[in-house]
Design an enzyme around this catalytic site. Structure first.
Site, short mmCIF file in Angstrom:
data_model
loop_
_atom_site.label_atom_id
_atom_site.label_comp_id
_atom_site.label_asym_id
_atom_site.label_seq_id
_atom_site.Cartn_x
_atom_site.Cartn_y
_atom_site.Cartn_z
CG HIS A 156 -20.93 -5.79 -28.09
ND1 HIS A 156 -21.65 -4.94 -27.29
CD2 HIS A 156 -21.72 -6.08 -29.15
CE1 HIS A 156 -22.85 -4.73 -27.84
NE2 HIS A 156 -22.91 -5.41 -28.96
CG HIS A 194 -23.47 -3.53 -24.08
ND1 HIS A 194 -22.48 -3.06 -24.93
CD2 HIS A 194 -24.42 -2.56 -24.04
CE1 HIS A 194 -22.83 -1.87 -25.40
NE2 HIS A 194 -23.98 -1.55 -24.88
#
Ligand code: FES
Length: 162
Positions: A91, A108
């Protein structure tokens, strides 16, 4: 020069120029880089679920080697349960840690399945994490990193151009 012969002349010279420049291009093309073969551990030293950190294919690419509880895709060893992955989250590049068969990102909350080629199954990451191709020397038990499947985070190619 008639129209037909002028056209024939242009076709011939264009084809010759194309062949000449494509030949030049091949002459100066850089040879494809190959992945290095790097010894990263020995299967006899690995303890279940205790990852070993290393860098591959260069010093700027952190990875881990781990012996998990079950058979894996791309795993080596008698149980095919020794696997290796990049530890950069796909990510935004946060570090991944190993926990119970998963690679976990604390930024996250993405998770990757180490039994299934690093497939992402939770969180914001949409790309699978890069898997390191392993080779086991059955005689010595040494494990070698010899390639990468998938793209390491932040790169346009896994092997940096020198
Ligand atoms: S950097 Fe890993 S989920 Fe965002």
């Amino acid at each position: 020069m008639s129209d037909i012969s002028r056209r024939k002349f242009l076709q011939t010279t264009s084809a010759s120029a194309l062949l000449f420049f494509s030949g030049l291009n091949n002459t100066h093309a850089a040879p494809a880089k190959a992945y290095p073969s790097k010894k990263i551990g020995n299967i006899r030293d690995l303890k279940p679920n205790e990852p070993l950190a290393f860098n591959y294919p260069d010093e700027q690419s952190p990875c881990l080697l781990v012996k998990v509880d079950n058979e894996t895709i791309g795993g080596v060893g008698p149980q095919k349960n020794v696997v290796s992955f990049s530890t950069l989250c796909t990510h935004m590049g946060c570090p991944l840690t190993y926990s119970k068969g998963r690679l976990v990102c604390k930024c996250h909350y993405s998770m990757f399945d180490v039994s299934r080629n690093g497939q992402t199954y939770q969180g914001l990451a949409s790309q699978w994490v890069a898997q390191i191709v392993l080779r086991l020397d059955a005689g010595t038990g040494n494990i070698y990193a010899e390639g990468v499947e998938g793209l390491i985070y932040g790169r346009i190619g896994n092997l940096k151009l020198s």
